[in-house]
Enzyme design. Structure first.
Site, PDB file in Angstrom:
ATOM      1  N   GLU A  46       0.735  -0.941   0.105  1.00 50.25           N
ATOM      2  CA  GLU A  46       0.134   0.044  -0.013  1.00 50.25           C
ATOM      3  C   GLU A  46       0.845   1.345  -0.166  1.00 50.25           C
ATOM      4  O   GLU A  46       2.181   1.010   0.287  1.00 50.25           O
ATOM      5  CB  GLU A  46      -0.842  -0.096   1.066  1.00 50.25           C
ATOM      6  CG  GLU A  46      -0.312   0.005   2.473  1.00 50.25           C
ATOM      7  CD  GLU A  46      -1.136  -0.104   3.782  1.00 50.25           C
ATOM      8  OE1 GLU A  46      -2.120  -0.923   3.548  1.00 50.25           O
ATOM      9  OE2 GLU A  46      -1.014   0.251   4.595  1.00 50.25           O
TER      10      GLU A  46
ATOM     11  N   HIS B  10      -3.957   3.241   8.474  1.00 54.78           N
ATOM     12  CA  HIS B  10      -2.585   2.901   8.842  1.00 54.78           C
ATOM     13  C   HIS B  10      -1.641   4.031   9.063  1.00 54.78           C
ATOM     14  O   HIS B  10      -1.458   4.874   8.133  1.00 54.78           O
ATOM     15  CB  HIS B  10      -1.916   1.909   8.003  1.00 54.78           C
ATOM     16  CG  HIS B  10      -2.724   0.670   7.792  1.00 54.78           C
ATOM     17  ND1 HIS B  10      -2.404  -0.241   6.765  1.00 54.78           N
ATOM     18  CD2 HIS B  10      -3.654  -0.191   8.654  1.00 54.78           C
ATOM     19  CE1 HIS B  10      -3.013  -1.310   6.983  1.00 54.78           C
ATOM     20  NE2 HIS B  10      -3.689  -1.086   8.166  1.00 54.78           N
TER      21      HIS B  10
END
Lengths: 291, 383
Positions: free
Chosen positions: A210, A248
């Site tokens: 990601e 995150h």
């Protein structure tokens, strides 16, 4: 074989008397994982449905022969628990805890790198599942069966999504490794690539990355030089605006570095095929390994 | 969490980093009172979390009360690159002999703190690093050893700091590192570090980013969070403990797990839709979290359709279904929903939803099908 966890795993759960810790410890045990002990300071001598609890990791290692730790304690105590497990001689430490301060992670990372033979997975990760052998963490194991695809990912639920797409195409997994979504993961994609490359059961590696950081770019370089098995990539975060944290702590794009497009480009430049959707990842796997 | 300049300077002062004295002000009257107390000339500085304030007219030197009032009136409420000025920092004017640059950043790639020093202070440091990278001396610090005196000397010599300033600059860097560690910062940047005519080193600016995950052990810093600079939806989401980022589109997105939600945004975009937000309910979302998430998503008036994409791990799909039914019961949304449930207790979740037969709620069995349906609905098409 599978990697990190398997039939040799003797698991000790830190935070086993907490609600989350006991729930997942028992869940892991009912899957077939050999859960030999737990650690909660001050609760030594008790047991959680037959799993003995110790006051220290040192006692747990000595008395129960634990070789793997799962860390389930809250963020303020997690770094200390990881260091304790390592000091007690645990080789594989899997930290599920989310929200550990970055400076704690940095100190822990630096110390563990100086301890040969100790490996940390996570923190802020779903754990490691080797289907048919052992499950350490919170991955919903019923969706996965034994097979030849190794999966590694920075995100929990996205791992399940991709694993499920693969399962629907008939693939099983050697191991599914969540490396975690934090800025300083204990093990990087490169560390896990090395394990999968040397694992007989793994024939294809899926890497789910990601935005943020440069773990995927570093992995691309490593794959080109050291990995002979086919790797399929996926990168989440194409539509993320720069400078915003997407849940995150690790998933933040600063300036032009660390974007999904840049990561995809870096992987493709080294011959790694990258799926644009989780479904496409499974389709590429079919093309490489056959249906 | 980013700090305003004056908050950063107050933090520096706690660690004995010399800063010019000043007083914060939220109104013109407060600014004037502060200027009177500090004396003239003084500097009226816009407090916004973005660089380039000087060029935008957000920093002015006032020679007297008339000017102080004039500048305070002009700068309060000013828009600087999309940030409104709500606060001023009235500061004593400094005499400047030289301007340097110093910063410490949490370098995740190198897994160590990176210390930077340059004599090219006062300008855009990114430009310096592009055009003249050797003008910035850098080195990494061993996290377990800490910043060493030899490292301070080496940086100072390599940056070309004059001999008589090597020691005071070294002291300054030491204190900056101590601040970085003690406050658990991700960034401390001082541009410029000034040298006064009498050879004193001072931080004339302060850019500080703190680790949100560490705020639980820094109550004083946690109290600095400023709700006024957050979007109303983002504020509401924070109060509810949801990770929410507002985006420009019209398709509300709800999911569990940051990676899956990012992936959902991408897939919706690939199918031609424009996401209105990122919302991660996290692991183990309970029914009340679902109800709150619907409230947050639908309070954004741009939203014309909402996609629920759940792959249950800790999160149970029956909890998600129950939460959605609860949300529709308390405050029925006026826009259509597409719900995709997979993972833990998915069969049960789908059964609960089918039985409830909520108006305008469609189901999908895969992520792609869900994206396709939501894009059509958001355009006003019927399924």
């Amino acid at each position: 074989m599978s990697v990190l966890v398997g039939t040799e795993t003797r698991l000790c759960v830190s935070g086993i008397t907490g609600s989350e810790g006991s729930f997942h410890a028992l869940n892991n045990r009912s899957y077939g994982t050999n859960v030999v002990s737990g650690v909660t300071p001050g609760k030594g001598g008790q047991d959680v449905e037959g799993i003995p609890v110790f006051n220290t990791f040192h006692a747990a290692v000595e008395e129960s022969g634990a070789n793997t730790a799962m860390i389930f304690v809250p963020p303020p105590f997690a770094a200390d628990s990881i260091l304790e497990a390592a000091d007690a001689g645990i080789e594989t430490i899997i930290a599920i805890t989310e929200g550990i301060p970055a400076h704690d992670e940095l100190r822990v990372y630096t110390q563990l790198k100086r301890m040969p033979g100790v490996r940390l997975i996570g923190p802020n990760c779903p754990g490691v599942l080797s289907p048919g052998k052992a499950n350490v963490g919170i991955i919903p194991a019923s969706f996965f069966k034994e097979g030849n695809v190794g999966v590694m990912s920075r995100s929990g639920t996205l791992t399940y999504q991709i694993g499920n797409e693969l399962a629907q195409k008939g693939f099983g997994n050697s191991s599914i490794v969540g490396i975690g979504g934090d800025p300083i993961p204990g093990s990087s994609f490169v560390d896990v690539l090395e394990l999968f490359e040397n694992d007989d059961q793994t024939e294809l590696i899926v890497m789910s990355g990601e935005i943020g950081g440069d773990a995927e770019e570093v992995a691309a370089e490593y794959i080109a030089e050291h990995v002979t098995k086919p790797v399929v990539g996926y990168i989440a975060g194409f539509s993320a605006p720069p400078g915003k944290t997407m849940g995150h702590a690790g998933a933040i794009v600063s300036g032009s570095k660390g974007t999904a497009a840049a990561k995809t480009e870096a992987l493709e430049a080294k011959g790694v095929r990258v799926g644009r959707t989780p479904t496409q990842v499974a389709e590429i796997a079919v093309e490489i390994l056959g249906g | 969490m980013d700090l305003l300049e004056y908050q950063g300077k107050q933090l520096f002062a706690r660690h004995e980093i010399p800063v010019p004295s000043g007083i914060p002000a939220r109104t013109v009257d407060e600014a004037l009172a502060a200027a009177e107390q500090i004396g003239y000339p003084c500097v009226v500085k816009a407090q916004v979390k973005i660089g380039g304030r000087g060029k935008a007219g957000g920093v002015k030197v006032a020679a007297n009360a008339t000017e102080a009032r004039e500048y305070a009136e002009a700068i309060l409420g000013m828009d600087i690159k999309g940030f409104t000025v709500y606060e001023l920092w009235i500061e004593e004017a400094s005499e400047i002999e030289a301007e340097y640059y110093a910063a410490i950043v949490f370098d995740r790639s190198a897994r160590a703190a990176l210390v930077m020093l340059s004599t090219q202070g006062g300008m855009d440091i990114e430009q310096v690093s592009e055009e003249n990278p050797e003008a910035i001396a850098t080195l990494h610090v061993d996290p377990l050893l800490g910043f060493q005196p030899f490292q301070a000397r080496r940086l100072a010599f390599e940056a070309g700091i004059p001999a008589d300033l090597i020691r005071p600059i070294g002291d300054f860097l030491n204190r900056l590192y101590a601040t970085f560690i003690a406050e658990e910062a991700m960034l401390v940047e001082v541009n410029p570090v000034i040298i006064t005519p009498d050879g004193k080193v001072k931080a004339l600016d302060a850019k500080v980013t703190l680790d949100d995950n560490a705020l639980f052990r820094h109550a004083e810093n946690a109290a600095l969070r400023d709700p006024s600079d957050e979007d109303p939806q983002e504020q509401m989401a924070r109060d509810y403990g949801l990770a929410y980022v507002k985006l420009d589109g019209n398709i509300g997105i709800f999911g569990n797990g940051a990676g899956l939600v990012m992936s959902t945004l991408d897939v919706v975009t690939l199918f031609g839709g424009e996401p209105a937000n990122f919302l991660d309910a996290g692991g183990g979302a309970k029914p009340e979290a679902i109800t709150r998430a619907v409230e947050v998503i639908c309070s954004n008036e741009n939203v014309t359709a909402v996609l629920f994409n759940i792959f249950g791990g800790i999160t149970r799909c029956d909890d998600v279904a129950a939460g959605l039914i609860e949300a529709f019961a308390t405050n029925p949304p006026s826009v259509p929903f597409v719900v995709r449930l997979d993972g833990t207790n998915d069969v049960e979740g789908r059964r609960i939803l089918a039985e409830a037969d909520l108006p305008g709620v469609y189901t999908a069995s895969t992520m792609n099908e869900a994206a396709e349906k939501i894009v059509a609905l958001a355009k006003g098409e019927s399924l």
